[in-house]
Write a protein that holds these residues in place. Sequence first.
Motif, PDB file in Angstrom:
ATOM      1  N   ILE A   7      -7.034  -7.729  -2.847  1.00 14.30           N
ATOM      2  CA  ILE A   7      -7.602  -6.606  -2.138  1.00 14.30           C
ATOM      3  C   ILE A   7      -9.260  -6.189  -2.887  1.00 14.30           C
ATOM      4  O   ILE A   7      -9.926  -5.855  -2.245  1.00 14.30           O
ATOM      5  CB  ILE A   7      -6.676  -5.506  -2.058  1.00 14.30           C
ATOM      6  CG1 ILE A   7      -5.550  -5.812  -0.947  1.00 14.30           C
ATOM      7  CG2 ILE A   7      -7.481  -4.156  -1.608  1.00 14.30           C
ATOM      8  CD1 ILE A   7      -4.338  -4.889  -1.006  1.00 14.30           C
ATOM      9  N   PRO A  57     -10.137   1.108   8.222  1.00 14.72           N
ATOM     10  CA  PRO A  57      -9.282   1.929   9.400  1.00 14.72           C
ATOM     11  C   PRO A  57      -8.147   2.674   9.192  1.00 14.72           C
ATOM     12  O   PRO A  57      -7.980   3.798   9.566  1.00 14.72           O
ATOM     13  CB  PRO A  57      -9.031   0.789  10.426  1.00 14.72           C
ATOM     14  CG  PRO A  57     -10.130  -0.439   9.933  1.00 14.72           C
ATOM     15  CD  PRO A  57     -10.279  -0.162   8.435  1.00 14.72           C
ATOM     16  N   ILE A  58      -7.292   2.036   8.062  1.00  7.16           N
ATOM     17  CA  ILE A  58      -6.129   2.980   7.451  1.00  7.16           C
ATOM     18  C   ILE A  58      -6.359   4.235   7.192  1.00  7.16           C
ATOM     19  O   ILE A  58      -6.227   5.269   7.132  1.00  7.16           O
ATOM     20  CB  ILE A  58      -5.292   2.083   6.657  1.00  7.16           C
ATOM     21  CG1 ILE A  58      -4.633   0.818   7.387  1.00  7.16           C
ATOM     22  CG2 ILE A  58      -4.158   2.883   6.203  1.00  7.16           C
ATOM     23  CD1 ILE A  58      -3.972  -0.069   6.482  1.00  7.16           C
ATOM     24  N   LEU A  59      -7.371   4.033   6.211  1.00  8.67           N
ATOM     25  CA  LEU A  59      -8.172   5.336   5.358  1.00  8.67           C
ATOM     26  C   LEU A  59      -8.646   6.354   6.488  1.00  8.67           C
ATOM     27  O   LEU A  59      -8.355   7.574   6.328  1.00  8.67           O
ATOM     28  CB  LEU A  59      -8.957   4.894   4.365  1.00  8.67           C
ATOM     29  CG  LEU A  59      -8.679   4.066   3.206  1.00  8.67           C
ATOM     30  CD1 LEU A  59      -9.979   3.989   2.174  1.00  8.67           C
ATOM     31  CD2 LEU A  59      -7.534   5.045   2.543  1.00  8.67           C
ATOM     32  N   GLU A  76     -12.910  -8.862   1.639  1.00 10.09           N
ATOM     33  CA  GLU A  76     -12.562  -8.572   3.100  1.00 10.09           C
ATOM     34  C   GLU A  76     -11.243  -7.851   3.552  1.00 10.09           C
ATOM     35  O   GLU A  76     -11.317  -7.134   4.174  1.00 10.09           O
ATOM     36  CB  GLU A  76     -13.052  -9.767   3.969  1.00 10.09           C
ATOM     37  CG  GLU A  76     -14.401 -10.188   4.283  1.00 10.09           C
ATOM     38  CD  GLU A  76     -15.019  -8.955   5.042  1.00 10.09           C
ATOM     39  OE1 GLU A  76     -14.483  -8.667   6.029  1.00 10.09           O
ATOM     40  OE2 GLU A  76     -15.911  -8.124   4.578  1.00 10.09           O
ATOM     41  N   LYS A  77     -10.315  -8.428   2.696  1.00 12.72           N
ATOM     42  CA  LYS A  77      -8.979  -7.925   2.877  1.00 12.72           C
ATOM     43  C   LYS A  77      -8.839  -6.435   2.433  1.00 12.72           C
ATOM     44  O   LYS A  77      -8.505  -5.683   3.156  1.00 12.72           O
ATOM     45  CB  LYS A  77      -7.930  -8.797   2.120  1.00 12.72           C
ATOM     46  CG  LYS A  77      -6.308  -8.148   2.221  1.00 12.72           C
ATOM     47  CD  LYS A  77      -5.557  -9.049   1.533  1.00 12.72           C
ATOM     48  CE  LYS A  77      -4.108  -8.791   1.700  1.00 12.72           C
ATOM     49  NZ  LYS A  77      -3.276  -9.706   0.713  1.00 12.72           N
ATOM     50  N   ASP A 125     -10.865  -4.298   5.059  1.00 14.91           N
ATOM     51  CA  ASP A 125      -9.958  -4.305   6.314  1.00 14.91           C
ATOM     52  C   ASP A 125      -9.071  -2.980   6.213  1.00 14.91           C
ATOM     53  O   ASP A 125      -8.379  -2.495   7.062  1.00 14.91           O
ATOM     54  CB  ASP A 125      -9.383  -5.437   6.885  1.00 14.91           C
ATOM     55  CG  ASP A 125      -9.988  -6.537   7.281  1.00 14.91           C
ATOM     56  OD1 ASP A 125     -11.283  -6.023   8.025  1.00 14.91           O
ATOM     57  OD2 ASP A 125      -9.725  -7.671   7.376  1.00 14.91           O
ATOM     58  N   ILE A 126      -9.172  -2.206   5.010  1.00  7.35           N
ATOM     59  CA  ILE A 126      -8.098  -1.259   4.612  1.00  7.35           C
ATOM     60  C   ILE A 126      -8.827   0.070   5.418  1.00  7.35           C
ATOM     61  O   ILE A 126      -8.095   1.253   5.596  1.00  7.35           O
ATOM     62  CB  ILE A 126      -7.654  -0.967   3.475  1.00  7.35           C
ATOM     63  CG1 ILE A 126      -6.989  -2.219   2.995  1.00  7.35           C
ATOM     64  CG2 ILE A 126      -7.049   0.365   2.934  1.00  7.35           C
ATOM     65  CD1 ILE A 126      -6.625  -2.240   1.489  1.00  7.35           C
ATOM     66  N   LEU A 169       0.685  -1.244  -0.050  1.00  8.42           N
ATOM     67  CA  LEU A 169       0.080  -0.083  -0.056  1.00  8.42           C
ATOM     68  C   LEU A 169       1.064   1.220  -0.046  1.00  8.42           C
ATOM     69  O   LEU A 169       0.213   2.355   0.005  1.00  8.42           O
ATOM     70  CB  LEU A 169      -0.960   0.192   1.121  1.00  8.42           C
ATOM     71  CG  LEU A 169      -1.968  -1.159   1.522  1.00  8.42           C
ATOM     72  CD1 LEU A 169      -2.456  -1.222   2.691  1.00  8.42           C
ATOM     73  CD2 LEU A 169      -2.873  -1.374   0.346  1.00  8.42           C
ATOM     74  N   LEU A 187      -3.880   3.668  -2.338  1.00  6.73           N
ATOM     75  CA  LEU A 187      -5.081   4.027  -1.232  1.00  6.73           C
ATOM     76  C   LEU A 187      -5.954   4.843  -1.923  1.00  6.73           C
ATOM     77  O   LEU A 187      -7.018   4.885  -1.377  1.00  6.73           O
ATOM     78  CB  LEU A 187      -4.426   4.525   0.135  1.00  6.73           C
ATOM     79  CG  LEU A 187      -3.670   3.381   0.906  1.00  6.73           C
ATOM     80  CD1 LEU A 187      -3.053   3.945   2.007  1.00  6.73           C
ATOM     81  CD2 LEU A 187      -4.526   2.401   1.366  1.00  6.73           C
ATOM     82  N   ARG A 191      -9.718   4.322  -1.597  1.00  4.96           N
ATOM     83  CA  ARG A 191     -10.884   5.470  -0.904  1.00  4.96           C
ATOM     84  C   ARG A 191     -11.826   5.935  -1.971  1.00  4.96           C
ATOM     85  O   ARG A 191     -13.223   6.192  -1.416  1.00  4.96           O
ATOM     86  CB  ARG A 191      -9.962   7.023  -0.913  1.00  4.96           C
ATOM     87  CG  ARG A 191     -10.556   8.066  -0.863  1.00  4.96           C
ATOM     88  CD  ARG A 191      -9.908   9.478  -1.455  1.00  4.96           C
ATOM     89  NE  ARG A 191      -9.785   9.501  -2.621  1.00  4.96           N
ATOM     90  CZ  ARG A 191      -9.485  10.148  -3.413  1.00  4.96           C
ATOM     91  NH1 ARG A 191      -8.773  11.316  -2.975  1.00  4.96           N
ATOM     92  NH2 ARG A 191      -9.143  10.066  -4.848  1.00  4.96           N
TER      93      ARG A 191
END
Lengths: 138, 138
Positions: free
Chosen positions: A66, A92-94, A85-86, A89-90, A19, A25, A29
């Motif tokens: 992803i 929260p990072i965003l 799903e992977k 799970d991104i 990433l 990302l 987004r």
Amino acid sequence: MKELKQRSTCSISTSLDVLGDKWTLLIVRDIVFAGKSTYGQFLQSAEKMATNILADRLALLEAQGILTKAVAADKKSKFTYRLTEKGVDIVPILVEFILWGAKHGPTIVDPGLLAELQTGKEAAVAKYQQLAREKALT
Amino acid sequence: MKELKQRSTCSISTSLDVLGDKWTLLIVRDIVFAGKSTYGQFLQSAEKMATNILADRLALLEAQGILTKAVAADKKSKFTYRLTEKGVDIVPILVEFILWGAKHGPTIVDPGLLAELQTGKEAAVAKYQQLAREKALT
DNA sequence: ATTTTTTACTTGCAATTTGCAAGCATTATA
DNA sequence: TATAATGCTTGCAAATTGCAAGTAAAAAAT
């Protein structure tokens, strides 16, 4: 498509192996917060990604599990990209990037979204994750 | 040192303008989770950053107000890099990268740290942020 | 006092990646 | 049957990265 090489066994490092660049990302987004799903829609974002970079990153994200690529329901010449799903799970990072940028950078964030994130981060994360999952089913 | 250009007003995009590459967040990681503070220590990490890249990123992080550079207490020939509050605010981003990488990547995470993050994320974030602040005072 | 080592970079250069513009192939629409 | 929409691919110059070697100031060793 550039091949992925793992620089170490550190989880931050391996996450950045996938990433850690200026574009990847932004695609995630666009799917999560802008409801986008096609190549043409990703190209229209404010950051003006080059077509070859977009194609490369979409292939990389698909190869990494992803996102998934499927023929669109309405047109055979159109593809729909959705999060696995992977990918979900991104989110929260965003969210953390949104909060850091909103606090320290010269940015414009939708006030509703910002308030939502600041008052109940976990609930907001769960909400956008669920929205992404529901779209993945259509 | 490459100049920073803002691609859009989106807070995710502006965050990536600064932090979106394979190396920058590893420096912050080394300060927060490995207690490192000098050029020589950053070079010794498992990922083997090139010396010119390290020098460039340290200058960029300093220019962005994410870390400070000061002559070390013991030696005039040594410099100590510490996080500012803007840098301390990156800890939640690192934590989400740890959790995503630990869940989906082939990584090795300190079991104690992982348990700490999974059982009480906010408390763990606050703890590592406070540790970084305390080191910044010495 | 002089040499060696430590520490923090800088420089040169080949290789990789990016960014821009144009071209191409398939499907859909007029 | 021609035009448009959609999703890429290709070619090439410019920028970035990665590697190896070199430099400079301060500290330590002799």
